[in-house]
Design a protein around this motif. Sequence first.
Motif, PDB file in Angstrom:
ATOM      1  N   CYS B  17      15.667  58.729 103.067  1.00 46.47           N
ATOM      2  CA  CYS B  17      15.879  59.874 102.151  1.00 46.47           C
ATOM      3  C   CYS B  17      16.752  59.464 100.975  1.00 46.47           C
ATOM      4  O   CYS B  17      16.472  59.776  99.815  1.00 46.47           O
ATOM      5  CB  CYS B  17      16.540  61.027 102.905  1.00 46.47           C
ATOM      6  N   MET B  20      14.795  57.149  98.641  1.00 51.04           N
ATOM      7  CA  MET B  20      13.780  57.866  97.844  1.00 51.04           C
ATOM      8  C   MET B  20      14.433  58.699  96.743  1.00 51.04           C
ATOM      9  O   MET B  20      13.929  58.771  95.618  1.00 51.04           O
ATOM     10  CB  MET B  20      12.940  58.769  98.757  1.00 51.04           C
ATOM     11  N   ALA B  21      15.563  59.301  97.056  1.00 51.19           N
ATOM     12  CA  ALA B  21      16.273  60.089  96.028  1.00 51.19           C
ATOM     13  C   ALA B  21      16.708  59.183  94.888  1.00 51.19           C
ATOM     14  O   ALA B  21      16.578  59.536  93.700  1.00 51.19           O
ATOM     15  CB  ALA B  21      17.479  60.784  96.658  1.00 51.19           C
ATOM     16  N   ILE B  23      15.346  56.324  93.981  1.00 50.13           N
ATOM     17  CA  ILE B  23      14.155  55.897  93.216  1.00 50.13           C
ATOM     18  C   ILE B  23      13.695  57.014  92.278  1.00 50.13           C
ATOM     19  O   ILE B  23      13.367  56.773  91.111  1.00 50.13           O
ATOM     20  CB  ILE B  23      13.026  55.480  94.185  1.00 50.13           C
ATOM     21  N   LEU B  24      13.673  58.248  92.787  1.00 50.16           N
ATOM     22  CA  LEU B  24      13.231  59.386  91.953  1.00 50.16           C
ATOM     23  C   LEU B  24      14.136  59.573  90.741  1.00 50.16           C
ATOM     24  O   LEU B  24      13.667  59.791  89.613  1.00 50.16           O
ATOM     25  CB  LEU B  24      13.227  60.669  92.795  1.00 50.16           C
ATOM     26  N   ILE B  25      15.444  59.501  90.979  1.00 50.27           N
ATOM     27  CA  ILE B  25      16.398  59.680  89.858  1.00 50.27           C
ATOM     28  C   ILE B  25      16.192  58.581  88.822  1.00 50.27           C
ATOM     29  O   ILE B  25      16.169  58.834  87.619  1.00 50.27           O
ATOM     30  CB  ILE B  25      17.844  59.682  90.399  1.00 50.27           C
ATOM     31  N   ARG B  26      16.003  57.342  89.309  1.00 57.94           N
ATOM     32  CA  ARG B  26      15.819  56.210  88.388  1.00 57.94           C
ATOM     33  C   ARG B  26      14.515  56.370  87.585  1.00 57.94           C
ATOM     34  O   ARG B  26      14.480  56.164  86.378  1.00 57.94           O
ATOM     35  CB  ARG B  26      15.786  54.906  89.199  1.00 57.94           C
ATOM     36  N   THR B  27      13.423  56.786  88.269  1.00 61.78           N
ATOM     37  CA  THR B  27      12.125  56.968  87.604  1.00 61.78           C
ATOM     38  C   THR B  27      12.206  58.063  86.553  1.00 61.78           C
ATOM     39  O   THR B  27      11.681  57.933  85.446  1.00 61.78           O
ATOM     40  CB  THR B  27      11.046  57.336  88.641  1.00 61.78           C
ATOM     41  N   ARG B  28      12.885  59.151  86.914  1.00 65.52           N
ATOM     42  CA  ARG B  28      13.032  60.260  85.966  1.00 65.52           C
ATOM     43  C   ARG B  28      13.805  59.807  84.724  1.00 65.52           C
ATOM     44  O   ARG B  28      13.460  60.142  83.597  1.00 65.52           O
ATOM     45  CB  ARG B  28      13.767  61.415  86.652  1.00 65.52           C
ATOM     46  N   GLN B  29      14.852  59.019  84.966  1.00 65.71           N
ATOM     47  CA  GLN B  29      15.675  58.534  83.851  1.00 65.71           C
ATOM     48  C   GLN B  29      14.845  57.639  82.916  1.00 65.71           C
ATOM     49  O   GLN B  29      14.923  57.755  81.685  1.00 65.71           O
ATOM     50  CB  GLN B  29      16.866  57.754  84.409  1.00 65.71           C
ATOM     51  N   HIS B  32      12.429  59.750  80.898  1.00 66.14           N
ATOM     52  CA  HIS B  32      13.176  60.450  79.851  1.00 66.14           C
ATOM     53  C   HIS B  32      13.481  59.523  78.681  1.00 66.14           C
ATOM     54  O   HIS B  32      13.329  59.865  77.516  1.00 66.14           O
ATOM     55  CB  HIS B  32      14.466  61.006  80.464  1.00 66.14           C
TER      56      HIS B  32
END
Lengths: 268, 201
Positions: B17, B20-21, B23-29, B32
């Motif tokens: 968990c 994955m969190a 990775i998601l934050i990094r991908t979103r950044q 952006h």
Amino acid sequence: MYPPAVRSLSRKRSCVSAFHSIPARPRMRFADFFRCAALAACFFLVLAVSAQRVNNTHPMFQTVSPLGAASNFVVVIDAAHGGSDLGARLSPALDEKTVTLALARRLRSLLAAHGISVVMTRTGDTALPMATRAGIANHAHAAACLILHATDSGVGVHLFTSSLSPAPRPEIPAWGTAQAGYIHQSVRLSSDVDAAFIHTTVPVIVGRTFLQPLDNLTCPALAIELAPKPSSTLTSAKSVDNPGYQSTVLNAIVTGILQWQQDWSHQP
Amino acid sequence: MISRIGQWLVLVLFVACIAMAAILIRTRQRAHDRLEAPLTSSVPLSQTPDEPRVSVTLMMPDDKTGSLDPISETLALPQDESARAQALIDQLIASWRAPGSPHPIKASAGVDSVFLMPVPGEPGSQLAIVNFDAAFPLAQPSGIEPETLTLLSIIQTLHENIPSITEVRFLVNGQPGATLAGHADLMRTYLAESTVPGSKS
């Protein structure tokens, strides 16, 4: 003498017994029938008055049908803008909606004087949605639909037909491309009106555009935009609002419509 | 009592968990950053002295004749096609603002951005989305003819200099508008091939 609670009870009992003692059922039925009849009469009265008012005020019914008019040659005049939609601001005191309505009223009178039936989309300062304007025009089964505009840019008169590509008329046309089946006739109408300006000094620009409700009309349709008089000493707004200039333009439009009436009557 | 395997399973799920969190934050950044990249000057939106100067054709509208007149100019245009399209429109609008222009428009109004995207089913063709700023409809003279000429001038200038642009759509302040300034329809896609200016008689 009874105590108060017992007196109240005895009064209720007497009322109930009195109610049961009178044969009330047949009288109530008659009253109900009487009320229903009166209500129905009032309803039909209100309906009749409303229908009369709609007949008098709705622009769809504002047809000028002079005696001797060719019964099926109807011209629809749409004075663009109206109400809260001011259109172009021709001057601080003059909006496009005022000029278009004045032009439409004068054109209606001139056409009626030549025995042509006219339907106006609006006769007052009211805001009409584009769909309503197109609906009124399409229901009139008109031989010509004229959309009147005014601007302070350019000079003379601008005649615009739809930019849609010509297409065969389907039984049920699509709303956005309804005009596609009438492009050839619209161009012919534009040509007749353009030719009528030859004897005037007013320059004419002929073009094509995407404009609402022009694209939604199922009739030969033309948008006519009045621009300032060329080389006028007046300001552009005063020039557009000039009665003499307007008369010259409107007379030429009527001449064009009369020519179109002849062309239209020869069409299959 | 939780078994040893159960404890390990919970621990592994907890670590998964967290990973994955992250990775998601990094991908979103990264997404952006990628979206903001053109706005942070990675691609020049205006002409720069370093860019090669090329000859372009601007289709200049004339309100009095209702026509588009081609005018040749030499401009330093960026390599990126979107930026080039915007530079062309900026130059066109600047010429409308010049004194004595045959198609005058008020100052301080223009185009916010131009996006190019492929036309589905037509390889090699591009749809240009021209986003006017909020002041443009107010600065544009109101009327069928001036508004139609404004749109045709932009469409023909883009198509003339970037032939792959075959379709154009217009937005105002990022939103689809019903009309430009009360007349010309902005709710449809304009085809460069079928838009022609008027004629004078």
